[in-house]
Scaffold this active site. Structure first.
Site, PDB file in Angstrom:
ATOM      1  N   HIS A  22       0.758  -8.181   1.481  1.00  0.00           N
ATOM      2  CA  HIS A  22       1.345  -7.300   0.572  1.00  0.00           C
ATOM      3  C   HIS A  22       2.526  -8.063  -0.135  1.00  0.00           C
ATOM      4  O   HIS A  22       3.031  -7.329  -1.121  1.00  0.00           O
ATOM      5  CB  HIS A  22       1.798  -5.960   1.299  1.00  0.00           C
ATOM      6  CG  HIS A  22       2.024  -4.772   0.737  1.00  0.00           C
ATOM      7  ND1 HIS A  22       1.670  -4.710  -0.852  1.00  0.00           N
ATOM      8  CD2 HIS A  22       1.906  -3.314   0.776  1.00  0.00           C
ATOM      9  CE1 HIS A  22       1.704  -3.320  -1.512  1.00  0.00           C
ATOM     10  NE2 HIS A  22       1.613  -2.801  -0.258  1.00  0.00           N
ATOM     11  N   ASP A  54      -0.919  -6.269  -4.301  1.00  0.00           N
ATOM     12  CA  ASP A  54      -0.582  -5.043  -4.535  1.00  0.00           C
ATOM     13  C   ASP A  54      -1.573  -4.039  -4.120  1.00  0.00           C
ATOM     14  O   ASP A  54      -2.686  -4.512  -3.838  1.00  0.00           O
ATOM     15  CB  ASP A  54      -0.126  -4.623  -5.966  1.00  0.00           C
ATOM     16  CG  ASP A  54       1.108  -5.376  -6.431  1.00  0.00           C
ATOM     17  OD1 ASP A  54       1.933  -5.679  -5.483  1.00  0.00           O
ATOM     18  OD2 ASP A  54       1.197  -5.642  -7.643  1.00  0.00           O
TER      19      ASP A  54
END
Length: 433
Positions: free
Chosen positions: A404, A408
């Protein structure tokens, strides 16, 4: 009687040292030729060390988990010296002639030197040849007696919950083979007697060594450094399974059988063409993302020794059949421990699958320093609503994790939805963009 020294052999090109992962003997054990004494592990494979001679173990060099340089002595045996080539054994130093004592007369010294053979023969006659070791191949074995078996046999027994002391060995020196385990399972043998239930307060200490230690280190790094986001999507693979069956029915004898993996690999290649940031390695020390043009897909594979990840290089340049053949080749190499360092490194994105045991949902751990891993769950027939009725469809979940820090959630979802569309309409996999 003499000594025989076993040194750590050259276990692979470019390998300078190996980790000791298993002792199959202890000091005082009588061993026979070809009996497996130990196992060592390199970055490439686990290698068994057999005994080239009969003898008695008098010294073991190293503890489990210790890294030993190639050529270092690891075992010393006491042998009777018969039947072995002199070049193979450690040459014993010739006894130096003792100088006569100062008060010894020269004539007496000369007399003693004139009969060296006779003087040497007397003690030799008094020593009886060592008896050949006798091995008990019957089961069960006594408490504390370690059965002889290769690492693969031991792992199989552990996985099956079998105490090897209860298994009869038919191999050399009573060594237990895979055939012995098969016979044990066929008889449905269990531990003799069914004792009354009682609490077990034992604690077994298991040292983390070898491949398991390397896996632990890599997983710890991945989970401590990478903030994972896991995205799960269900895929209708009914059409894909029909196409796969049709292609397999018409394949040439020289072509590998198609599983779902080659289709998924080709779908990943097409999805990466739209989102190249998924095919990358993140150097979190230098804060640099290395985005690769070539798609090198790691295939997580379970082996008797633990989890390894052989790599299909340049999947973007391979056909469906090429992918299938390479997966089979790498899987066989990984399971037999013959995979090279080149075959086990260089991946840019990984697929992990537990096959029919794949569960409904998993949370795969990213293969650091990659930024994405695609998890394949098992295929199940479920009733799906088509707008007018429930119909049976073959459904499979993809459970995928992403780094992450660089991927995204939206991009992860777009990537998986692209793969979903390709797998649900498999003809699109073969359409050139």
């Amino acid at each position: 009687m003499g000594e025989y020294v076993i040194k750590l052999p050259d276990v692979g090109e470019g390998v300078a040292e190996a980790e000791l992962v298993e002792w199959n003997v202890k000091v005082g054990d009588l061993v026979r030729e070809d009996m497996v004494l130990a196992a060592v592990m390199t970055d490439k494979a686990t290698v068994e060390i057999p005994s080239p001679v009969d003898g008695e173990i008098i010294w073991l060099g190293g503890e489990i988990g210790e890294v030993i340089p190639i050529g270092s002595p690891i075992i010393r045996l006491k042998i009777d010296g018969e039947g072995h080539a002199p070049a193979a054994a450690e040459p014993s130093k010739p006894a130096k002639a003792e100088a006569p004592a100062p008060d010894e007369k020269p004539a007496e010294a000369a007399k003693s030197e004139s009969k060296p053979a006779a003087a040497a023969a007397k003690p030799q006659e008094a020593v009886k040849p060592a008896a050949k070791p006798v091995f008990n191949t019957s089961a069960p074995r006594s408490e504390g007696e370690k059965p002889l078996a290769s690492p693969a046999v031991r792992q199989r027994a552990r996985d099956s919950g079998v105490d090897l002391r209860q298994v009869s060995g038919t191999g050399p020196a009573g060594r237990i083979t895979h055939e012995d385990l098969d016979a044990f399972f066929a008889r449905g043998s269990q531990k003799p007697g069914s004792a009354a239930l009682s609490p077990d307060n034992s604690v077994k200490e298991i040292k983390v060594v070898g491949l398991r230690r390397k896996i632990a280190e890599k997983m710890a790094i991945a989970k401590s450094r990478i903030p994972h986001i896991t995205y799960v999507e269900e895929i209708d693979v009914t059409s894909l399974e029909e196409l796969r069956a049709a292609l397999n029915s018409k394949k040439r004898p020289d072509q590998a059988k198609l599983t779902i993996l080659p289709f998924l690999m080709r779908a990943i290649v097409k999805a990466i063409a739209d989102q190249p940031q998924l095919n990358a390695l993140y150097d979190d020390e230098a804060n640099i993302i290395h985005q690769h043009g070539g798609v090198h897909i790691g295939i997580a594979a379970q082996t008797p020794g633990g989890l390894v990840v052989p790599v299909v290089k340049h999947a973007e340049a391979r056909t469906l059949w090429d992918c299938a053949a390479e997966v089979n080749l790498l899987a066989d190499a990984a399971k037999t421990g013959t995979a090279t360092r080149e075959q086990l490194s260089g991946s840019t994105i990984t697929i992990t699958s537990l096959g029919s045991m794949g569960g409904v949902v998993t949370t795969p751990v990213i293969n650091h320093p990659e930024v994405a891993i695609i998890g394949v769950n098992k295929i199940m027939i479920r009733p799906m609503w088509d707008g007018t009725a429930f119909i049976p469809r073959k459904m499979m979940n993809l459970s995928s994790s992403f780094d992450h820090r660089v991927i995204d959630g939206w991009d992860a979802a777009v990537f998986i939805q692209r793969i979903k569309a390709l797998l649900e309409t498999p003809a699109m996999i073969f359409v050139e963009d």
